[in-house]
Design a protein around this motif. Sequence first.
Motif, short mmCIF file in Angstrom:
data_model
loop_
_atom_site.label_atom_id
_atom_site.label_comp_id
_atom_site.label_asym_id
_atom_site.label_seq_id
_atom_site.Cartn_x
_atom_site.Cartn_y
_atom_site.Cartn_z
N TYR A 1 -22.83 34.62 -127.57
CA TYR A 1 -21.68 34.41 -126.68
C TYR A 1 -20.72 33.31 -127.18
CZ TYR A 1 -19.22 32.14 -122.88
OH TYR A 1 -18.25 31.52 -122.14
N ALA B 1 -12.72 38.38 -118.61
CA ALA B 1 -13.76 38.71 -119.60
C ALA B 1 -15.07 39.11 -118.94
CB ALA B 1 -13.97 37.52 -120.53
N PRO B 2 -15.07 40.25 -118.24
CA PRO B 2 -16.33 40.65 -117.58
C PRO B 2 -17.42 41.04 -118.57
CG PRO B 2 -14.68 42.40 -117.37
CD PRO B 2 -13.99 41.22 -118.00
N SER B 3 -18.65 40.74 -118.20
CA SER B 3 -19.81 41.19 -118.98
C SER B 3 -20.36 42.42 -118.27
CB SER B 3 -20.91 40.13 -118.99
OG SER B 3 -20.45 38.96 -119.59
N VAL C 1 -16.83 34.29 -128.11
CA VAL C 1 -15.78 33.92 -127.16
C VAL C 1 -14.69 33.07 -127.84
CG1 VAL C 1 -16.44 31.74 -126.01
CG2 VAL C 1 -15.92 33.72 -124.66
N ARG D 1 -7.10 35.57 -119.90
CA ARG D 1 -7.93 36.78 -120.07
C ARG D 1 -8.93 36.89 -118.93
NH1 ARG D 1 -12.66 34.02 -120.30
NH2 ARG D 1 -13.05 32.85 -122.19
N LEU E 1 -19.90 27.57 -116.61
CA LEU E 1 -19.61 27.56 -118.05
C LEU E 1 -18.94 26.25 -118.50
CD1 LEU E 1 -18.53 31.29 -118.46
CD2 LEU E 1 -20.58 30.21 -119.39
N GLU F 1 -17.14 41.88 -122.52
CA GLU F 1 -18.12 41.09 -123.27
C GLU F 1 -19.45 41.85 -123.30
OE1 GLU F 1 -17.78 36.86 -122.29
OE2 GLU F 1 -16.01 37.03 -123.57
N ARG G 1 -12.46 30.18 -115.45
CA ARG G 1 -13.73 30.89 -115.20
C ARG G 1 -14.61 30.01 -114.32
NH1 ARG G 1 -15.44 30.05 -121.58
NH2 ARG G 1 -15.66 27.79 -121.40
N1 GLU Z 1 -18.38 37.20 -119.81
C1 GLU Z 1 -18.61 35.94 -119.17
C2 GLU Z 1 -19.11 36.17 -117.77
O1 GLU Z 1 -18.93 37.25 -117.22
C3 GLU Z 1 -17.37 35.10 -119.10
C4 GLU Z 1 -17.21 34.31 -120.32
C5 GLU Z 1 -15.98 33.46 -120.37
O2 GLU Z 1 -15.11 33.56 -119.49
O3 GLU Z 1 -15.88 32.69 -121.30
O4 GLU Z 1 -19.72 35.27 -117.21
#
Ligand code: GLU
Length: 312
Positions: A189, A9-11, A193, A7, A211, A43, A207
């Motif tokens: 978050y 997953a942009p914020s 997630v 996936r 993280l 996100e 990612r």
């Molecule tokens: N939405 C998060 C970000 O943009 C990514 C979270 C994830 O990949 O678990 O940093």
Amino acid sequence: MKTPIGRLAPSPTGVLHLGNARSFLLAWLDIRARNGHLLMRIEDLDGPRIRAGAEQAALEDLRWMGLDWDGDILRQSERLPVYRSALDQLLASKRAYSCICSRKDVELAASAPHAGEEGTLYPGTCVGRYENFAAAVAASPAARQPNVRFQCAAGDTTFEDRFHGVTTYNVAEQLGDFVIWKRAQEAAYQLAVVVDDAASGVTEVLRGNDLLSSAARQLQLYAALDLAAPTFAHVPLILGADGRRLAKRHGDTSLRTLREQGLEAQQLIGWLAWQSGLQDSPAACTAQQLAAAFDLAQVPEAPVIWRGSFSA
Ligand code: GLU
């Protein structure tokens, strides 16, 4: 072999910058190289930080890069009831507890030895204190809604990160009980997630390595919710020439601005590919051209350094 499911997953909290571009390119390549499915999840939970128009802008930047995805877009803001039921499950199994501490309380209560890897470690003040939400609200100054924290399991959480190799955190001691539900009545978050990745059948999470410690927290949530966890790959971020995380002082590295200054998508992809060990010069190319031969093992461990130019 099972079809890999990944996936993006942009914020939508701001504009995409070079660092995002590199992580998203690698996540895309890692799935496309194996003919997997790549999902898109927005996100958009962090209420005050969400910027109007940022979702469209992020999606547009990704399309401009030549990255695509499969199926419908999932938006976290539309999934509150799903998160709520995971929360209820954790509350029922006593793996989560209401916490009325304010940020300031936490800072005051935690003395220096408790400082965790990411700042103040929650000292556990509210563990076992309140029978339920109502009791926590009653005890809270001005009857504020409580946050809910996950009660970490003791001991080490170890996982094999596809980039970092074997990685171990003692979540309770190094990171502490973390918030999974915010008093503003939204999932935090870490919970969202995990619930989403599991519900979407995600098998691969690639990612940025900011993280990495979150993966350890998330693995504890997977276990507590009895969900199958994905494999993780945390890739280095792009740093400035001073070795620090890209920030304003390194100039504007938003894709928006770089595009306005004339950056072409193939030039960006070529530079990222070169910096990521996928070709030996920054020659322009497409993401598609890189996909066939991509192997995460080619990506060097060293972080990518942005020196202000896309040439060699
Ligand atoms: N939405 C998060 C970000 O943009 C990514 C979270 C994830 O990949 O678990 O940093």
